[in-house]
Write a protein that holds these residues in place. Structure first.
Motif, PDB file in Angstrom:
ATOM      1  N   TRP A   3       0.846  -1.185   0.000  1.00 10.86           N
ATOM      2  CA  TRP A   3       0.000   0.000   0.000  1.00 10.86           C
ATOM      3  C   TRP A   3       0.886   1.241   0.000  1.00 10.86           C
ATOM      4  O   TRP A   3       1.244   1.760   1.045  1.00 10.86           O
ATOM      5  CB  TRP A   3      -0.876  -0.008   1.255  1.00 10.86           C
ATOM      6  CG  TRP A   3      -2.005   0.941   1.181  1.00 10.86           C
ATOM      7  CD1 TRP A   3      -1.997   2.245   1.593  1.00 10.86           C
ATOM      8  CD2 TRP A   3      -3.298   0.692   0.675  1.00 10.86           C
ATOM      9  NE1 TRP A   3      -3.216   2.805   1.376  1.00 10.86           N
ATOM     10  CE2 TRP A   3      -4.034   1.869   0.818  1.00 10.86           C
ATOM     11  CE3 TRP A   3      -3.907  -0.414   0.116  1.00 10.86           C
ATOM     12  CZ2 TRP A   3      -5.351   1.969   0.417  1.00 10.86           C
ATOM     13  CZ3 TRP A   3      -5.213  -0.308  -0.271  1.00 10.86           C
ATOM     14  CH2 TRP A   3      -5.919   0.865  -0.125  1.00 10.86           C
ATOM     15  N   THR A   5       1.135   4.947  -0.415  1.00 10.90           N
ATOM     16  CA  THR A   5       0.315   6.147  -0.459  1.00 10.90           C
ATOM     17  C   THR A   5       0.796   7.087  -1.557  1.00 10.90           C
ATOM     18  O   THR A   5       1.974   7.371  -1.666  1.00 10.90           O
ATOM     19  CB  THR A   5       0.374   6.870   0.902  1.00 10.90           C
ATOM     20  OG1 THR A   5      -0.081   5.974   1.908  1.00 10.90           O
ATOM     21  CG2 THR A   5      -0.477   8.116   0.902  1.00 10.90           C
ATOM     22  N   THR A  64     -10.645  -8.558   5.052  1.00  7.44           N
ATOM     23  CA  THR A  64     -10.931  -7.218   4.537  1.00  7.44           C
ATOM     24  C   THR A  64     -12.344  -7.188   3.972  1.00  7.44           C
ATOM     25  O   THR A  64     -12.762  -8.108   3.279  1.00  7.44           O
ATOM     26  CB  THR A  64      -9.922  -6.843   3.428  1.00  7.44           C
ATOM     27  OG1 THR A  64      -8.609  -6.835   3.997  1.00  7.44           O
ATOM     28  CG2 THR A  64     -10.219  -5.481   2.836  1.00  7.44           C
ATOM     29  N   ARG A  91      -3.611   7.837   2.389  1.00 10.76           N
ATOM     30  CA  ARG A  91      -2.964   7.411   3.632  1.00 10.76           C
ATOM     31  C   ARG A  91      -3.951   6.618   4.478  1.00 10.76           C
ATOM     32  O   ARG A  91      -5.062   7.084   4.751  1.00 10.76           O
ATOM     33  CB  ARG A  91      -2.472   8.636   4.406  1.00 10.76           C
ATOM     34  CG  ARG A  91      -1.625   8.323   5.601  1.00 10.76           C
ATOM     35  CD  ARG A  91      -1.062   9.594   6.235  1.00 10.76           C
ATOM     36  NE  ARG A  91      -2.076  10.402   6.877  1.00 10.76           N
ATOM     37  CZ  ARG A  91      -2.571  10.195   8.095  1.00 10.76           C
ATOM     38  NH1 ARG A  91      -2.120   9.186   8.815  1.00 10.76           N
ATOM     39  NH2 ARG A  91      -3.487  10.977   8.601  1.00 10.76           N
ATOM     40  N   PRO A  92      -3.592   5.395   4.893  1.00  9.45           N
ATOM     41  CA  PRO A  92      -4.490   4.579   5.730  1.00  9.45           C
ATOM     42  C   PRO A  92      -4.747   5.254   7.078  1.00  9.45           C
ATOM     43  O   PRO A  92      -3.897   5.978   7.602  1.00  9.45           O
ATOM     44  CB  PRO A  92      -3.727   3.275   5.923  1.00  9.45           C
ATOM     45  CG  PRO A  92      -2.705   3.251   4.854  1.00  9.45           C
ATOM     46  CD  PRO A  92      -2.363   4.674   4.562  1.00  9.45           C
ATOM     47  N   ARG A  93      -5.924   4.999   7.611  1.00  4.25           N
ATOM     48  CA  ARG A  93      -6.294   5.500   8.938  1.00  4.25           C
ATOM     49  C   ARG A  93      -6.648   4.293   9.804  1.00  4.25           C
ATOM     50  O   ARG A  93      -7.249   3.340   9.317  1.00  4.25           O
ATOM     51  CB  ARG A  93      -7.498   6.438   8.834  1.00  4.25           C
ATOM     52  CG  ARG A  93      -7.216   7.635   7.942  1.00  4.25           C
ATOM     53  CD  ARG A  93      -8.457   8.445   7.560  1.00  4.25           C
ATOM     54  NE  ARG A  93      -9.648   7.747   7.134  1.00  4.25           N
ATOM     55  CZ  ARG A  93      -9.871   7.247   5.917  1.00  4.25           C
ATOM     56  NH1 ARG A  93      -8.943   7.335   4.994  1.00  4.25           N
ATOM     57  NH2 ARG A  93     -11.011   6.663   5.607  1.00  4.25           N
ATOM     58  N   SER A  94      -6.303   4.336  11.082  1.00  8.72           N
ATOM     59  CA  SER A  94      -6.595   3.238  12.000  1.00  8.72           C
ATOM     60  C   SER A  94      -7.563   3.699  13.082  1.00  8.72           C
ATOM     61  O   SER A  94      -7.467   4.836  13.571  1.00  8.72           O
ATOM     62  CB  SER A  94      -5.318   2.735  12.677  1.00  8.72           C
ATOM     63  OG  SER A  94      -4.469   2.143  11.727  1.00  8.72           O
ATOM     64  N   ARG A  99      -8.114  -0.920   9.943  1.00  6.46           N
ATOM     65  CA  ARG A  99      -7.456   0.070   9.067  1.00  6.46           C
ATOM     66  C   ARG A  99      -8.465   0.439   7.996  1.00  6.46           C
ATOM     67  O   ARG A  99      -9.041  -0.422   7.344  1.00  6.46           O
ATOM     68  CB  ARG A  99      -6.208  -0.508   8.425  1.00  6.46           C
ATOM     69  CG  ARG A  99      -5.125  -0.750   9.478  1.00  6.46           C
ATOM     70  CD  ARG A  99      -3.815  -0.979   8.859  1.00  6.46           C
ATOM     71  NE  ARG A  99      -3.298   0.339   8.505  1.00  6.46           N
ATOM     72  CZ  ARG A  99      -2.103   0.560   8.019  1.00  6.46           C
ATOM     73  NH1 ARG A  99      -1.296  -0.437   7.810  1.00  6.46           N
ATOM     74  NH2 ARG A  99      -1.702   1.751   7.724  1.00  6.46           N
ATOM     75  N   LEU A 101      -8.820   1.857   4.505  1.00  6.64           N
ATOM     76  CA  LEU A 101      -7.970   2.005   3.327  1.00  6.64           C
ATOM     77  C   LEU A 101      -8.821   2.554   2.185  1.00  6.64           C
ATOM     78  O   LEU A 101      -9.783   1.910   1.768  1.00  6.64           O
ATOM     79  CB  LEU A 101      -7.371   0.659   2.950  1.00  6.64           C
ATOM     80  CG  LEU A 101      -6.666  -0.093   4.083  1.00  6.64           C
ATOM     81  CD1 LEU A 101      -6.406  -1.532   3.688  1.00  6.64           C
ATOM     82  CD2 LEU A 101      -5.385   0.610   4.467  1.00  6.64           C
ATOM     83  N   THR A 102      -8.465   3.745   1.711  1.00  7.07           N
ATOM     84  CA  THR A 102      -9.232   4.403   0.654  1.00  7.07           C
ATOM     85  C   THR A 102      -8.373   4.553  -0.582  1.00  7.07           C
ATOM     86  O   THR A 102      -7.203   4.916  -0.501  1.00  7.07           O
ATOM     87  CB  THR A 102      -9.727   5.783   1.126  1.00  7.07           C
ATOM     88  OG1 THR A 102     -10.559   5.606   2.276  1.00  7.07           O
ATOM     89  CG2 THR A 102     -10.525   6.490   0.046  1.00  7.07           C
ATOM     90  N   THR A 121     -13.511   2.491  -0.263  1.00  2.00           N
ATOM     91  CA  THR A 121     -12.889   2.306   1.047  1.00  2.00           C
ATOM     92  C   THR A 121     -13.144   0.884   1.523  1.00  2.00           C
ATOM     93  O   THR A 121     -14.265   0.386   1.420  1.00  2.00           O
ATOM     94  CB  THR A 121     -13.452   3.311   2.079  1.00  2.00           C
ATOM     95  OG1 THR A 121     -13.182   4.646   1.623  1.00  2.00           O
ATOM     96  CG2 THR A 121     -12.823   3.114   3.456  1.00  2.00           C
ATOM     97  N   ASP A 126      -6.316  -4.390  11.576  1.00  2.00           N
ATOM     98  CA  ASP A 126      -5.111  -3.575  11.794  1.00  2.00           C
ATOM     99  C   ASP A 126      -4.031  -4.442  12.429  1.00  2.00           C
ATOM    100  O   ASP A 126      -3.762  -4.358  13.623  1.00  2.00           O
ATOM    101  CB  ASP A 126      -5.445  -2.370  12.670  1.00  2.00           C
ATOM    102  CG  ASP A 126      -4.329  -1.345  12.683  1.00  2.00           C
ATOM    103  OD1 ASP A 126      -3.257  -1.605  12.081  1.00  2.00           O
ATOM    104  OD2 ASP A 126      -4.521  -0.277  13.288  1.00  2.00           O
TER     105      ASP A 126
END
Length: 134
Positions: A3, A5, A64, A91-94, A99, A101-102, A121, A126
């Motif tokens: 991944w 970014t 996922t 950028r992944p967010r937790s 996580r 993932l967009t 998304t 995570d």
């Protein structure tokens, strides 16, 4: 997880043939005649092709799930038209052990005109936080 970014991912090129459009319509239960009458491909079929290509290119962990889909249709696409897709991961967010993932995507036609854009998304376990790396 593979991944990067901001890196552009080539989703390849494809053409929505009469057969693939019919298969899509049959699978979704859409029996409106507008697509066969107009010779245009359903916008959600383009989105499905882009999403399928993204899933083939990205290395996502087991568990996922697809969460959110956005799309903007900018121009109609004729059945049989050549298309090209590209995607860019954000950028992944937790949060809460997941996580988010967009990936933003763009579909262009043979002339290079953008016919559809969107974001998808997915939620993935995570695993990096669980091992202390996140």
């Amino acid at each position: 997880m593979d991944w990067e970014t901001g890196a552009t991912i080539d989703l390849g090129s494809w053409s929505l043939t009469e057969e693939s459009v019919r298969e899509y319509l049959d699978a979704t239960g859409d029996d409106l005649g507008i697509y066969s009458e107009s010779g245009l491909a359903p916008p959600l079929a383009l989105c499905a092709y882009a999403l399928g290509a993204m899933l083939e290119k990205l290395s996502l962990p087991p568990g996922t799930i697809h969460s959110i889909q956005e799309m903007e249709v900018l121009a109609p696409v004729a059945v049989g038209e050549s298309l090209y897709g590209a995607a860019v991961p954000e950028r992944p967010r937790s949060r809460g052990g997941l996580r988010f993932l967009t990936v933003s995507y763009t579909v262009t036609n043979h002339s290079g005109d953008t016919v559809q854009t969107g974001k998808t998304t997915v939620l993935a376990p995570d695993t990096e936080s669980e091992t202390g790396r996140g």
